[in-house]
Design an enzyme around this catalytic site. Structure first.
Site, PDB file in Angstrom:
ATOM      1  N   ASP A 203       0.835  -1.196   0.000  1.00 25.12           N
ATOM      2  CA  ASP A 203       0.000   0.000   0.000  1.00 25.12           C
ATOM      3  C   ASP A 203       0.875   1.253   0.000  1.00 25.12           C
ATOM      4  O   ASP A 203       2.054   1.209   0.347  1.00 25.12           O
ATOM      5  CB  ASP A 203      -0.896  -0.018   1.249  1.00 25.12           C
ATOM      6  CG  ASP A 203      -2.128   0.845   1.109  1.00 25.12           C
ATOM      7  OD1 ASP A 203      -2.387   1.332   0.000  1.00 25.12           O
ATOM      8  OD2 ASP A 203      -2.837   1.029   2.115  1.00 25.12           O
ATOM      9  N   HIS A 338      -8.476  -0.812  -9.774  1.00 24.23           N
ATOM     10  CA  HIS A 338      -8.558   0.119  -8.653  1.00 24.23           C
ATOM     11  C   HIS A 338      -7.590   1.285  -8.799  1.00 24.23           C
ATOM     12  O   HIS A 338      -7.971   2.452  -8.624  1.00 24.23           O
ATOM     13  CB  HIS A 338      -8.295  -0.639  -7.350  1.00 24.23           C
ATOM     14  CG  HIS A 338      -8.177   0.238  -6.149  1.00 24.23           C
ATOM     15  ND1 HIS A 338      -9.211   1.043  -5.711  1.00 24.23           N
ATOM     16  CD2 HIS A 338      -7.145   0.461  -5.287  1.00 24.23           C
ATOM     17  CE1 HIS A 338      -8.832   1.706  -4.638  1.00 24.23           C
ATOM     18  NE2 HIS A 338      -7.583   1.377  -4.365  1.00 24.23           N
TER      19      HIS A 338
END
Length: 483
Positions: A203, A338
């Site tokens: 992330d 995404h």
């Protein structure tokens, strides 16, 4: 008068991720753009006029009482500045306390009608716009319903003992002037999963660089500081306080996003493509990478379309060096993925757009149990709830988070018109964070059938609520908000 307070407690928090070194609170996992050193940041900030000692380092959940007296004398000295989080600083932080206030919290502190120029989103609160975000309010925790939360404390350390000791100190200082509304404990995932969220993906790779603070790596967006901070160069609006008490503050978006990991993994196996010379498990990994737009390592599928590539993943000079322009269809990276929905790069306005945020979230909850893996179902036991404590900073919630979620991720027609077999097709809603409670049909996920779509009937990420906060500059905590 008593303020309600929400706490986010982390034994590993993030501007990027958290470390286990008491001398240095933040770490930079391989592939995440590193922070500048204190000397580098000071040089850049001096040239741009940024005051790094006035900008809070990170923030998360508050409910605020009539605690002005304690705010100035007791809490303000605990607040951690951005400068204290940088490598090689002369005043390093080994724990960190930040505070932010909701609109109702600022009202209680005497900021009358706190319209900070954000199309009233901040004033109305996140709950009132939940439907527009694609949330089902039936999934929201009751503490977040309405606008009863006044603010948020983020307390972070390299150990849980450090968090507990700091929390006790804050509670002792504020005493009965606050009441705790909600508490969420985050923690970096263990071992080689440090820096990864619960689905297993690295992330924080695509955060923009801020002009006057850090230098962008190839492909990394460079934004003016006013895109993130009130009153700085590039701030899109002239608003109350932006040249005075609110300058260098930032809007903080908090959302608690539960992740249904067993269901996600089963979906990947059930809908895996059929690429030749690849096992079922490898095809499932491929589908997950195409849904996200990156492999679990962080390597972008735009640069490594069929297999993971750890060399690219761990090199911050390479892993953002793409813009979806060659080719612009879904052959390498699905237009519905995404990372492409939420950061379209050259797909949108030739890459020149103001819709950037700085994300600073952290996982919460335990690892998936053997029983959950065996049943392919997330436990209903609240103690096994897991997900992401999502945090994002921007100077304009409407241009930043709300656009990314409502207008880009949720809208199946965003950037419509990619041609397959001479037919314009919808790319579909974001397969990861698209709207809850409705089926989604993202296109281009199967590299052998780019014109086809896969119907997703379940939510892998469930919003459990959140709020909009204003993270004030440290000078405002010492003066305006505590006077």
């Amino acid at each position: 008068m008593q303020l309600k307070l929400t706490l986010l407690l982390t034994a590993a928090c993030s501007l990027q991720a958290l470390c286990a070194n008491a001398k240095e609170l933040l770490i930079s996992p391989p592939g995440q753009p590193p922070l500048p050193t204190a000397q580098e940041a000071s040089t850049s900030a001096a040239a741009s006029g940024l005051n790094l000692t006035n900008i809070q380092g990170d923030i998360l959940i508050v409910d605020v009482p009539s605690f002005k007296a304690q705010l100035k004398s007791g809490i303000a000295p605990l607040i951690t500045s951005t400068f204290q989080l940088l490598p090689n600083t002369t005043d390093p932080a080994d724990l960190f306390v930040n505070i932010a206030f909701s609109s109702s919290g600022l009202s209680k502190l005497g900021i009358a009608n706190p319209d900070l120029g954000d199309n009233n989103l901040f004033q109305k609160g996140q709950f009132n716009g939940a439907t527009n975000l694609g949330d089902l309010t039936s999934n929201w925790l009751p503490q977040f319903a309405g606008t009863s939360i006044h603010g948020v404390f983020l307390i972070a350390s390299d150990t849980l003992d450090g968090v507990s000791a700091t929390l006790s100190q804050v509670q002792s200082i504020l005493g009965s002037s606050i009441s705790e509304s909600y508490r969420l404990q985050g923690q970096a995932r263990p071992g080689d999963q440090q820096g990864h969220e619960h689905f297993g993906f690295m992330d924080g790779i695509s955060n923009p660089a801020v002009n006057g603070f850090n230098t962008p790596h190839p492909g990394q967006a460079l934004v003016n500081p006013g895109v993130i901070l009130f009153g700085e160069s590039g701030d899109p609006k002239s608003r109350p306080g932006s040249t005075g008490w609110a300058k260098d503050g930032s809007f903080l978006v908090f959302r608690q996003l539960a992740q249904r990991v067993p269901e996600f993994n089963k979906f990947l196996l059930d809908h895996a493509p059929s690429e030749a010379n690849m096992t079922l498990e490898e095809n499932a990994e491929l589908l997950g990478a195409r849904m996200i737009g990156r492999w679990k390592s962080g390597a972008p599928v735009a640069m490594s379309p069929l297999f993971d590539n750890l060399v690219i993943a761990t090199n911050a000079q390479q892993n953002n060096n793409f813009d979806f322009s060659a080719p612009s269809d879904s052959s390498l990276c699905p237009v519905s993925s995404h990372i492409r929905k939420t950061n379209p790069r050259a797909d949108f306005s030739k890459g020149n757009f103001p819709n950037h945020i700085i994300r600073a979230g952290i996982p919460y909850g335990p690892e998936v149990t053997d029983a959950e893996n065996a049943s392919n179902t997330s436990s209903t036991d609240p103690s096994l709830d897991r997900g992401l404590a999502f945090v994002a900073y921007q100077s304009d919630i409407d241009t930043g988070f709300e656009t990314l979620q409502s207008d880009w991720a949720n809208d199946p027609s965003f950037r419509r018109g990619y041609q397959y077999a001479n037919n314009a097709v919808l790319q579909g809603a974001d397969p990861i964070i698209g709207p809850n409670g409705v089926s989604r049909s993202p296109a281009g996920l199967d590299p052998s059938n780019l014109s086809g779509s896969i119907t997703i009937m379940e939510d892998f990420v469930v919003s459990k609520g959140g709020e909009y906060f204003f993270s004030p500059p440290i000078s405002a905590i010492q003066t305006t908000l505590s006077s």
